[in-house]
Write a protein that holds these residues in place. Sequence first.
Motif, PDB file in Angstrom:
ATOM      1  N   LEU A 147     -32.597 -85.874  48.675  1.00  0.00           N
ATOM      2  CA  LEU A 147     -33.044 -87.247  48.430  1.00  0.00           C
ATOM      3  C   LEU A 147     -32.795 -87.607  46.972  1.00  0.00           C
ATOM      4  O   LEU A 147     -32.804 -86.741  46.088  1.00  0.00           O
ATOM      5  CB  LEU A 147     -34.541 -87.391  48.739  1.00  0.00           C
ATOM      6  N   SER A 148     -32.581 -88.885  46.738  1.00  0.00           N
ATOM      7  CA  SER A 148     -32.456 -89.382  45.367  1.00  0.00           C
ATOM      8  C   SER A 148     -33.851 -89.787  44.891  1.00  0.00           C
ATOM      9  O   SER A 148     -34.374 -90.829  45.286  1.00  0.00           O
ATOM     10  CB  SER A 148     -31.500 -90.581  45.322  1.00  0.00           C
ATOM     11  N   ILE A 149     -34.449 -88.956  44.060  1.00  0.00           N
ATOM     12  CA  ILE A 149     -35.840 -89.160  43.640  1.00  0.00           C
ATOM     13  C   ILE A 149     -35.884 -89.511  42.159  1.00  0.00           C
ATOM     14  O   ILE A 149     -35.275 -88.832  41.329  1.00  0.00           O
ATOM     15  CB  ILE A 149     -36.690 -87.905  43.909  1.00  0.00           C
ATOM     16  N   THR A 150     -36.621 -90.563  41.853  1.00  0.00           N
ATOM     17  CA  THR A 150     -36.813 -90.992  40.471  1.00  0.00           C
ATOM     18  C   THR A 150     -38.294 -90.907  40.120  1.00  0.00           C
ATOM     19  O   THR A 150     -39.147 -91.307  40.916  1.00  0.00           O
ATOM     20  CB  THR A 150     -36.326 -92.440  40.266  1.00  0.00           C
ATOM     21  N   VAL A 151     -38.585 -90.388  38.944  1.00  0.00           N
ATOM     22  CA  VAL A 151     -39.971 -90.310  38.476  1.00  0.00           C
ATOM     23  C   VAL A 151     -40.310 -91.593  37.731  1.00  0.00           C
ATOM     24  O   VAL A 151     -39.585 -92.009  36.825  1.00  0.00           O
ATOM     25  CB  VAL A 151     -40.179 -89.098  37.554  1.00  0.00           C
ATOM     26  N   LYS A 152     -41.417 -92.218  38.122  1.00  0.00           N
ATOM     27  CA  LYS A 152     -41.877 -93.446  37.479  1.00  0.00           C
ATOM     28  C   LYS A 152     -43.310 -93.265  36.991  1.00  0.00           C
ATOM     29  O   LYS A 152     -44.037 -92.384  37.458  1.00  0.00           O
ATOM     30  CB  LYS A 152     -41.812 -94.627  38.455  1.00  0.00           C
ATOM     31  N   TYR A 153     -43.688 -94.136  36.047  1.00  0.00           N
ATOM     32  CA  TYR A 153     -45.061 -94.105  35.542  1.00  0.00           C
ATOM     33  C   TYR A 153     -45.645 -95.508  35.571  1.00  0.00           C
ATOM     34  O   TYR A 153     -44.966 -96.487  35.231  1.00  0.00           O
ATOM     35  CB  TYR A 153     -45.116 -93.572  34.104  1.00  0.00           C
ATOM     36  N   ALA A 154     -46.888 -95.624  35.998  1.00  0.00           N
ATOM     37  CA  ALA A 154     -47.628 -96.884  35.956  1.00  0.00           C
ATOM     38  C   ALA A 154     -49.028 -96.583  35.438  1.00  0.00           C
ATOM     39  O   ALA A 154     -49.599 -95.530  35.745  1.00  0.00           O
ATOM     40  CB  ALA A 154     -47.700 -97.529  37.338  1.00  0.00           C
TER      41      ALA A 154
END
Length: 330
Positions: A147-154
């Motif tokens: 899978l193409s996984i991106t780490v994000k922050y909120a």
Amino acid sequence: LLQILLEELPKFPNLDRVVNGISRVPNRVTIKAAEIAITTLLGLSQTLTLLPLLASQMRGRSLKSVLLQTIVGTMEHPDLADMQGKISELLTSSASFRRKADEMLDAACFAIKPGYNGMLDMARKALLQSVEDIHSAADALSAAHELSITVKYAASRGFHLVIPVKGNQVLPAMFINQRKNRKSISCTTEEIESLSSRVKESTQEVLLLTFALLQSFLEEVREDMDAIFAVIDAIALLDMLMSLAELVMTESQPYCRPQFTEEGPLVIKAGQHPITYNYSLTPFVPTDILIGPFMNFQIVTGPNGAGKTTLLKQVALIVILAQAGGWVPS
């Protein structure tokens, strides 16, 4: 000059928040108080950095207005330069106010120069390691499940994963707390949640240590509040003047420079409402107004929606714009 102001003034942070943050003396040490103090100092640093640049550009325009010359003089107050010098000794050169949550968090945690405090450096190292562990875990998940996984922050959710999906694609059960939109699914895993909690704890420790180091400096800043208040008032006045000038330059309706007399009368020729003019479904009808000792009242009649209230507001707004130093729609 207008173009310079249009480009430079939006770079300033929210100055009201900067003043409130400086004036605020917390009763106890909390994460919220730490965040406010650090954000305030970053905003103040950015403001003090921008001031001499703006003042230099304005002086290059050979200002004739006494008001603008006074504003520039206020921005060049020597106390402000001294304050910026002290801030530069404390903060890193890249430290500045940011508007995005993840960028602001990074700026707050790494605002103070490395080597300033040993405990702070150790806490930062632990924080960076936890963030690195999250990215490593995401890379492992990406490879394991193709899978193409991106780490994000909120700010409200912490670190989480964003995975692009097509149609009704279903993710493995280990991906929990899924929130789907048209093109992707934001989710997490138990491991990512655990690591995100560790990051949160490390972040809080860094913020509290930073807050403790900033207290003495903020006390010094409060002693120079007169200079800070003066320059913020000057920037606010400059912003208002820029807005008035931009209004005249960009509006399609005609504006003119008002003329003042000591005893009146009030004469408005072909006056127009500065706001309703642009949103009227029918052509706006200009109105002449004459008010003086020989004509101290007028009777305005008409059916509902004919524009009686609009006319009253129009006269008031034109007078206010004129008294504020702006041109008027007439």
